[in-house]
Every structure is written in structure tokens, then in C-alpha cells.
Scaffold this active site. Structure first.
Site, PDB file in Angstrom:
ATOM      1  N   LYS A   5       0.850  -1.187   0.000  1.00 50.67           N
ATOM      2  CA  LYS A   5       0.000   0.000   0.000  1.00 50.67           C
ATOM      3  C   LYS A   5       0.890   1.242   0.000  1.00 50.67           C
ATOM      4  CE  LYS A   5      -1.654   2.821   2.949  1.00 50.67           C
ATOM      5  NZ  LYS A   5      -1.758   4.070   2.205  1.00 50.67           N
ATOM      6  N   CYS A  42      13.421  11.417   7.015  1.00 50.45           N
ATOM      7  CA  CYS A  42      13.567  10.937   8.387  1.00 50.45           C
ATOM      8  C   CYS A  42      15.010  11.060   8.859  1.00 50.45           C
ATOM      9  CB  CYS A  42      13.119   9.494   8.453  1.00 50.45           C
ATOM     10  SG  CYS A  42      13.894   8.531   7.177  1.00 50.45           S
ATOM     11  N   GLU A  44      10.398  15.470  15.706  1.00 56.97           N
ATOM     12  CA  GLU A  44      10.923  15.691  14.359  1.00 56.97           C
ATOM     13  C   GLU A  44      10.081  16.786  13.675  1.00 56.97           C
ATOM     14  OE1 GLU A  44      10.002  12.163  12.197  1.00 56.97           O
ATOM     15  OE2 GLU A  44      11.838  12.276  11.026  1.00 56.97           O
TER      16      GLU A  44
END
Ligand code: NAP
Length: 481
Positions: free
Chosen positions: A178, A288, A385
Site C-alpha cells: 500500500k 527521516c 521531528e
């Protein structure tokens, strides 16, 4: 969207070698201008189950083929991805927003995993072990884990797919994947090229849909899926891990980061500024492994801050399809709101804005490239973050303090350090509690280096000679004589 080969643009899911429209659609928009670029099939649990039904027999047949045979299909797929790199980059930039040059870089990076794992497929070797009993022979076989589920994020719409699918199919597995709802078009174009390369029906199934929780739950609940591989937020990673507990699936999780970047007084200032710019502002700060907390020693702090602010000021912001643009839009309003919240919180607690700090005059989700100084550990950005173009500078005096601050995070994905002192290089690299340490460079990703994190940043390693192990089981065979 203008493509040399418009047949790469699919809007239906790809299941068991066929294109599946479903009953409803969802809109995919261009984050640079809000225009709807496609209406894509909105599928759910029933289609995930249909994809697993197809993948199970397909995987058994695929695993029986020789590794060389699988590698040849993958090599064709790699060639087709590279031959269509221009079109794939246009699709990627239009649905995701990153500058076209960066998108082209991602296509080459993404393709490198297909090439690499095509080669690795042929080097999966079991062992013959020294026996402890004279009347026995001991062996290990390495066998594909079976059918795996994959869920990927929007920030690398091609590379996060190939980094999972390539080792999996090289090992002889099949997948149900997905893609993120913002970026399904890149995934479907990859499926089109895999089909042209001769990948058999059922080996790579792409299920697009808006109801990610239902899709994820169906994958995790199905016993026939023997492994889940996920890149995205820590929160969703935890959900998938819990949902996979009952069927005891193997997990690979590439989750959030909060990368520290340490600049010591003995660093080469040019290297440090260039490295920080590359690490911080690539993909508008939406990776990330982007430096989130930049720790600078007091002797070099002012010079570094000045140079970084000058370079940041010079960044060209705009639609990623425009020549010369270096920073595109933020993916959506939610992303933009988080960036604003972090900057406002920092400034409210005493941080100084050297440049940027607010939504860009271009409107939409564009944000000014920003540099903040005088940051402290009580600010939100220290813990969370930011996922945006905000360089946040913290001052330190002592190496031990810098390491302690860098490690003071629930995350442990990537860290950076800049020093010309060889002893410090080793000392600090060993002390940092992160899966990846980049020294004197802002860019480290390639198909050859193992990518993955410690602590809440995840489990397992992708890419490299280790990546294929995540899709293999070791079987011990004991033969009596
Ligand atoms: P996200 O919300 O976790 O989404 C990632 C994927 O998970 C998307 O396909 C999303 O589908 C799906 N998803 C959302 N909720 C789900 C659920 N309950 N069950 C199953 N699937 C679900 O993450 P994001 O905000 O898009 O991406 C940013 C995050 O990813 C950051 O934290 C970043 O650090 C991390 N990331 C990590 C790496 C790494 O390698 N460690 C690389 C890139 C990004 P929808 O799109 O349909 O919501």
C-alpha cells in the site's frame, strides 16, 4: 502532466497482474498548486485479501525459479526504470513536490536497489556446519519468508518501495503493497514497468486506498502474510507491530528520526556548512534523516551560524518543476502547521530567527527556509521531528555534553558529526546511539550501506548485503547417517 510515455500513468490498483478500478476514487493533488492530478482507485480490505489470494500461489512458483532467473527479470525492470527516469521524475514531482532534479536523483537511487538485489539474489547461500556427532550432518537452507505486506510513505514515493520490494522479490517472496495516499502514481508506474519486465502476475500487488488503518489491519491479521515491512511514523509502526502479534510476523520498521548534527571547533567550516545544508534542506527537510537538532561548539558557533544563514537565504523556493528551484512545497497543511508550531514555540522560548520563520510569500504550503539560533532542550523541536526546512542551532562547550544531548532522544536513526580530529571521529561515532553515523558529509544513502535505526526509530536494516536477510528464513537440516 506531460509524459513521453503517457501509458505510465495508471489510476487503478494493480492486483494479480490486472488493473482494478473499484467502486470509488480519491483525488491526488499537486502540493505546489493544489490542482487535482488524478482520481485513483479507493480500495480496501476485500481487495487486500484478493491480492493475498493471488500472491500465495504466485510466490510458490516464483520461489521455485532459479535466483538467476529472478535476477534477469529484475535486471530488465531496472533497465526500464532507468530508461523511463524522466517520466518517473515528472510523476514524482507532480504528486509529491520535490524539485525535479531531486526527483531524478530519487529515481536513480530507487533503481539502484533493484540492480543491487538482482545481484544479491544469486549470493544467498546456506551453510554446511561442522558436526558435533559423527553420525550426523548439519546444514542450513535459506528460504524466502513467503508473502509480505508493505506500507510506504509519501516522502520517497519510489525509493521506499524499491528498498522493500527489490530484496523481497529477489529472495523469492511476493508482496502486497500500500503506497501513501498522496503518492500512489509513482507506485503504479513502477508496477507497469515491472509487468513490462516480465514479473509474473501476483508477485507485486499494489493496493491503493484512503482507509490505511483497514488496509493495514487486514494485512496484519492475515496468517498468510509472514512479514510486514513499513516505513513511516513511529506511531503507525507500533500499531502494525501490535496487530501483527497474533500471527507472530517478522517485522521491519523504518520509523521516525530526530537526527543530531554535531559541529566541533576542529571541523572544516566549508564541509560542515555544505553538509548541514544537504542534510537539512533536502526534500524541504521532509526526510527521516534530516538534521533536526544542530549542535555547534562555542568556538565555531558564530561563524557557522552566519555561513549557514547566508546559504539558507540563497535557496530558491518554488514549484519543483521550475528550473533552478531547490525547495518545493511542504506535503500538506498538517505538515505546514507542525513546522509553524515548532518555530513559534522556539521563538516564544527565546530562540533567535536569523532568517525565514514563516510561510512563504508564494502561499499554499510553501515555507521559508529558516535558521534559528539559541535553541534549548525545553523547546518542542528538541523532542519532535519537525519534518520541514528549519535549521535549529544549539550551542555546546564540551564533547561529552554534546554526545549526551544528541543521545537524549527516543529516536536513534541517523546522526552526523563534523570534525577533522581522527580520534574524536571514532570516539563520538561509537558513543552516538544511532543506527547510522555520517562523518564530514551530509549525504550517506546508497544501496550499499545498511539503513535503519535504534530505539523508537525501528527494527531491521534495508539495502546493503544485510537487506535480503529480512526476507529469508534460516532452516536447519540435520541428517542422520
Ligand atoms: P505515516 O502517517 O506513518 O504514513 C506512512 C504510511 O502508513 C502511509 O502509507 C499511510 O497511509 C500509512 N498509514 C497511516 N496510518 C496507518 C494505520 N493506522 N495502519 C496502517 N497504515 C497506516 O507517516 P507520514 O507522516 O506519512 O511519514 C512521515 C514519517 O515517516 C516520519 O516520522 C518519518 O520520519 C518517517 N519516515 C521514516 C523513514 C525511515 O526510513 N526510517 C523514511 C521516511 C519517512 P496514508 O497515506 O493513506 O495515510
Amino acid at each position: 502532466m506531460k509524459l513521453n510515455d503517457p501509458t505510465l500513468l495508471h489510476v487503478d490498483s494493480y492486483i494479480n497482474g490486472g488493473w482494478v478500478a473499484g467502486k470509488t476514487r480519491f483525488a491526488v493533488t499537486n502540493p505546489a498548486n493544489g490542482e487535482v492530478i488524478a482520481e485513483v482507485a479507493d480500495l480496501g480490505s476485500a481487495e487486500v485479501t484478493a491480492a493475498i489470494d493471488a500472491a500465495v500461489p504466485a510466490q510458490k512458483a516464483w520461489a521455485k525459479r532459479t535466483a538467476k532467473d529472478r535476477a534477469m527479470v529484475m535486471r530488465k525492470w531496472y533497465d526500464l526504470v532507468m530508461a523511463n527516469a524522466e517520466d518517473l521524475a515528472v510523476i514524482l514531482t507532480t504528486e509529491m513536490g520535490k524539485p525535479l532534479a531531486e526527483a531524478k536523483g530519487e529515481i536513480a537511487y530507487g533503481a539502484s536497489f533493484i540492480d543491487w538485489f538482482a545481484e544479491e539474489a544469486r549470493r544467498v547461500c546456506g551453510d554446511v556446519l561442522e558436526t558435533p556427532q559423527a553420525d550426523k550432518r548439519l546444514l542450513t537452507f535459506k528460504q524466502p519468508i513467503g508473502v509480505f505486506g508493505a506500507i510506504t510513505p509519501w516522502n520517497f514515493p519510489i525509493a521506499m518501495i524499491t528498498r522493500k520490494v527489490a530484496p523481497g522479490i529477489a529472495a523469492g517472496c511476493a508482496c502486497v503493497l500500500k503506497p501513501a495516499e498522496q503518492t500512489p502514481l509513482s507506485a503504479l508506474a513502477l508496477a507497469e514497468l515491472a509487468e513490462r519486465a516480465g514479473l509474473p502476475a501476483g508477485i507485486m500487488n499494489i493496493v491503493t486506498g484512503m482507509n490505511a488503518p483497514a488496509i493495514g489491519e487486514t494485512m496484519c491479521a492475515d496468517d498468510r502474510i509472514r512479514k510486514m515491512t513499513f516505513t513511516g511514523s513511529t506511531e503507525v509502526g507500533r500499531i502494525l507491530m501490535r496487530q501483527s502479534a497474533d500471527s507472530v510476523k517478522k517485522m521491519s520498521l523504518e520509523l521516525g528520526g530526530n537526527a543530531p548534527l554535531l559541529v566541533f571547533d576542529d571541523a572544516d567550516l566549508d564541509k560542515a556548512v555544505t553538509g548541514a545544508m544537504m542534510s537539512k534542506f533536502r526534500n524541504a527537510g521532509q526526510t527521516c534523516v534530516c538534521a533536526n537538532r544542530i549542535f555547534v561548539q562555542d568556538g565555531i558557533y558564530d561563524a557557522f551560524a552566519k555561513r549557514l544563514a547566508e546559504a539558507t537565504d540563497a535557496l530558491q523556493v518554488g514549484n519543483g518543476m521550475t528550473d533552478g528551484v531547490e525547495q518545493g512545497p511542504i506535503i500538506n497543511d498538517q505538515g505546514l502547521a507542525k513546522i509553524k508550531r515548532h518555530v513559534e514555540d522556539a521563538v516564544g522560548k527565546g530562540a533567535i530567527l536569523l532568517t525565514g520563520g514563516k510561510p512563504h510569500a508564494l502561499g499554499g504550503t510553501f515555507f521559508e527556509p529558516t535558521v534559528l539560533t539559541e535553541m534549548t532542550s525545553d523547546m518542542q523541536l528538541f523532542r519532535e521531528e519537525t519534518f520541514g526546512p528549519v535549521a535549529a542551532l544549539f550551542k555546546f562547550n564540551d564533547e561529552d555534553d554534546a554526545i549526551a544531548m544528541a543521545n537524549d532522544s527516543e529516536f536513534g536513526l541517523a546522526a552526523y558529526l563534523f570534525t577533522e580530529n581522527a580520534a574524536r571521529l571514532f570516539r563520538v561515532s561509537e558513543a552516538l546511539e544511532f543506527g547510522i553515523v555520517a562523518v564530514n558529509t551530509g549525504i550517506f544513502s546508497s544501496e550499499v550501506g545498511p539503513f535503519g535505526g535504534l530505539k523508537n526509530s525501528g527494527l531491521g536494516r534495508e539495502g546493503s548485503k544485510y537487506g535480503i536477510d529480512e526476507f529469508l528464513e534460516i532452516k536447519f537440516v540435520c541428517v542422520g547417517m
